[in-house]
Design a protein around this motif. Structure first.
Motif, mmCIF file in Angstrom:
data_model
loop_
_atom_site.group_PDB
_atom_site.id
_atom_site.type_symbol
_atom_site.label_atom_id
_atom_site.label_comp_id
_atom_site.label_asym_id
_atom_site.label_seq_id
_atom_site.Cartn_x
_atom_site.Cartn_y
_atom_site.Cartn_z
ATOM 1 N N PHE A 86 0.754 -1.448 -0.038
ATOM 2 C CA PHE A 86 -0.196 -0.121 0.082
ATOM 3 C C PHE A 86 0.901 1.349 0.076
ATOM 4 O O PHE A 86 0.716 2.042 -0.594
ATOM 5 C CB PHE A 86 -0.816 -0.086 0.947
ATOM 6 C CG PHE A 86 -2.241 -0.474 1.166
ATOM 7 C CD1 PHE A 86 -3.551 -0.473 -0.311
ATOM 8 C CD2 PHE A 86 -2.642 -2.141 1.944
ATOM 9 C CE1 PHE A 86 -4.167 -0.820 -0.313
ATOM 10 C CE2 PHE A 86 -3.465 -2.193 1.727
ATOM 11 C CZ PHE A 86 -4.918 -2.050 0.638
ATOM 12 N N LEU A 87 1.768 1.114 0.819
ATOM 13 C CA LEU A 87 3.073 2.184 0.637
ATOM 14 C C LEU A 87 4.153 2.544 -0.460
ATOM 15 O O LEU A 87 3.959 3.752 -0.964
ATOM 16 C CB LEU A 87 3.835 1.751 2.180
ATOM 17 C CG LEU A 87 3.089 1.799 3.344
ATOM 18 C CD1 LEU A 87 4.550 2.433 4.299
ATOM 19 C CD2 LEU A 87 2.993 3.605 4.210
ATOM 20 N N ASN A 93 4.417 7.165 -1.827
ATOM 21 C CA ASN A 93 4.346 7.302 -3.398
ATOM 22 C C ASN A 93 3.689 7.604 -4.267
ATOM 23 O O ASN A 93 3.868 7.207 -5.452
ATOM 24 C CB ASN A 93 5.472 5.429 -3.511
ATOM 25 C CG ASN A 93 6.153 6.155 -5.182
ATOM 26 O OD1 ASN A 93 6.615 7.105 -5.503
ATOM 27 N ND2 ASN A 93 5.989 4.813 -5.821
ATOM 28 N N GLY A 94 3.679 9.330 -3.437
ATOM 29 C CA GLY A 94 2.497 10.243 -4.612
ATOM 30 C C GLY A 94 1.592 10.595 -4.135
ATOM 31 O O GLY A 94 0.740 11.323 -4.588
ATOM 32 N N TYR A 95 0.618 9.957 -2.731
ATOM 33 C CA TYR A 95 -0.281 10.141 -2.377
ATOM 34 C C TYR A 95 -0.798 11.649 -1.574
ATOM 35 O O TYR A 95 0.919 11.002 -1.204
ATOM 36 C CB TYR A 95 -1.108 9.590 -1.706
ATOM 37 C CG TYR A 95 -1.479 8.123 -3.484
ATOM 38 C CD1 TYR A 95 -1.547 7.736 -3.793
ATOM 39 C CD2 TYR A 95 -2.467 7.807 -2.336
ATOM 40 C CE1 TYR A 95 -2.337 6.768 -5.198
ATOM 41 C CE2 TYR A 95 -3.582 6.282 -3.215
ATOM 42 C CZ TYR A 95 -3.332 6.173 -3.902
ATOM 43 O OH TYR A 95 -3.628 4.575 -4.943
ATOM 44 N N SER A 96 -1.388 11.948 -1.791
ATOM 45 C CA SER A 96 -1.357 13.481 -0.687
ATOM 46 C C SER A 96 -1.729 12.885 0.803
ATOM 47 O O SER A 96 -2.180 14.498 1.572
ATOM 48 C CB SER A 96 -2.335 14.614 -1.790
ATOM 49 O OG SER A 96 -3.910 14.877 -1.929
ATOM 50 N N LEU A 101 -7.277 10.603 -6.101
ATOM 51 C CA LEU A 101 -8.117 9.229 -7.350
ATOM 52 C C LEU A 101 -6.964 8.717 -7.297
ATOM 53 O O LEU A 101 -6.571 8.059 -7.130
ATOM 54 C CB LEU A 101 -8.083 10.585 -8.587
ATOM 55 C CG LEU A 101 -8.602 11.744 -8.245
ATOM 56 C CD1 LEU A 101 -8.446 12.260 -9.847
ATOM 57 C CD2 LEU A 101 -10.409 12.139 -7.417
ATOM 58 N N VAL A 102 -8.349 7.183 -7.666
ATOM 59 C CA VAL A 102 -8.208 5.963 -8.345
ATOM 60 C C VAL A 102 -7.287 6.294 -9.971
ATOM 61 O O VAL A 102 -8.615 7.259 -10.754
ATOM 62 C CB VAL A 102 -8.997 5.010 -8.982
ATOM 63 C CG1 VAL A 102 -8.549 4.036 -9.051
ATOM 64 C CG2 VAL A 102 -10.532 5.413 -7.272
ATOM 65 N N ASP A 103 -6.403 5.775 -9.767
ATOM 66 C CA ASP A 103 -5.793 5.461 -11.570
ATOM 67 C C ASP A 103 -6.400 4.733 -12.045
ATOM 68 O O ASP A 103 -5.757 3.307 -11.278
ATOM 69 C CB ASP A 103 -3.594 6.129 -10.731
ATOM 70 C CG ASP A 103 -2.697 6.203 -11.907
ATOM 71 O OD1 ASP A 103 -3.956 5.375 -13.589
ATOM 72 O OD2 ASP A 103 -2.014 6.019 -12.333
#
Length: 286
Positions: A86-87, A93-96, A101-103
């Motif tokens: 998850f990390l 690794n990029g989440y704020s 949003l879902v990629d």
């Protein structure tokens, strides 16, 4: 005739609804349709509430000390692995930690997040063994409605999460839940090892606080969505479900914490007689 029209309308609605699903997960195990998992859940409920107790009625409880130790430590290892995934696939690794949003692309990171979501979904079926162990050990008092409901509803709702939104801010609670499971299942593994290991369980009283912090963080994180001016999350209905789930168990846990630690009096009947909170539900302590 009316029934046929209703059935046809339901089938058409189902087909239209599935058009919105993530095509990347279509061929993954259990993901083509919600019916296989529904069958598994129904079998689980039937076994732990009816068939299992009936089969064990005139039999001695199984001695499952070793399998339970292996099982609990396996959940710990599996949870640590999911935390790492998850990390690496988003949360470190990029989440704020705000409007993530879902990629839906086929990039390695996006696929890694989707697969980690599926692993978390699959882990909910593995955790059904909690209840199976209770039944085989004839601990039927621990098979409460809340316990069975929790273990049934989690895989069912997460099927929809993986099918439609495997990623984004709707997965934060899964990351937190894996962290909590590392602590909790470590405790249960050590506890199953016998009295010689009781000296290593001094932190038992802190598990209540850890659970409480988990639900506060889930509620606050999801709550951000409702105050953002713009967050085009693809399936906001999932955020409502997560928020409601976190809020309900936050209230339950605050009630438990108040009676057990703040008020300092005898626990209310619903959580007395050695009841403990495990995996989001109250159970009789072992």
């Amino acid at each position: 005739m009316a029934f046929n029209r209703l059935t046809s309308s339901a089938v058409l609605l189902y087909d239209e609804w599935l058009k919105e699903a993530d095509p990347r997960v279509e061929d993954w195990p259990l993901m083509s349709s919600p019916f296989p998992q529904t069958l598994v859940i129904l079998i689980y409920v039937y076994f732990v509430t009816m068939l299992g107790p009936r089969l064990m009625e005139n039999r001695k409880p199984f001695d499952l000390k070793r399998p339970m130790i292996i099982y609990n430590f396996s959940i710990v290892v599996f949870s640590i692995y999911m935390i790492y995934e998850f990390l690496m696939s988003g949360w470190a690794n990029g989440y704020s930690y705000r409007c993530d949003l879902v990629d839906y692309s086929s990039s390695p990171q996006a696929l890694r997040m989707a697969w980690t979501c599926w692993l978390y979904y699959f882990s909910k079926f593995v955790e059904m063994l909690d209840t199976v162990f209770f039944v085989l050990r004839k601990k039927n008092s621990q098979v409460t409605f809340l316990h069975v409901y929790h273990h049934s509803i989690m895989p069912f709702t997460w099927w929809f999460g993986v099918k439609f939104a495997p990623g984004g801010l709707g997965t934060f609670h899964a990351l937190l839940n894996c962290c909590v499971h590392v602590v909790m299942y470590t405790y249960y593994a050590l506890s199953a090892m016998g009295p010689a290991y009781q000296k290593y369980l001094w932190w038992k009283k802190h598990m209540t606080t850890i659970q409480l912090v988990q639900f506060v963080m889930v509620t606050v994180h999801i709550g951000q969505f409702f105050f953002m001016k713009e967050c085009p999350y693809q399936f906001p209905v999932f955020l409502y479900v997560i928020g409601l789930y976190g809020l309900i168990f936050l209230v339950l846990f605050l009630n438990f914490y108040y009676h057990a630690y703040t008020k300092g009096k005898r626990l209310p009947k619903v959580i007395s007689c050695g009841m403990s909170f495990r995996n989001g539900v109250y159970k009789k302590a072992q």
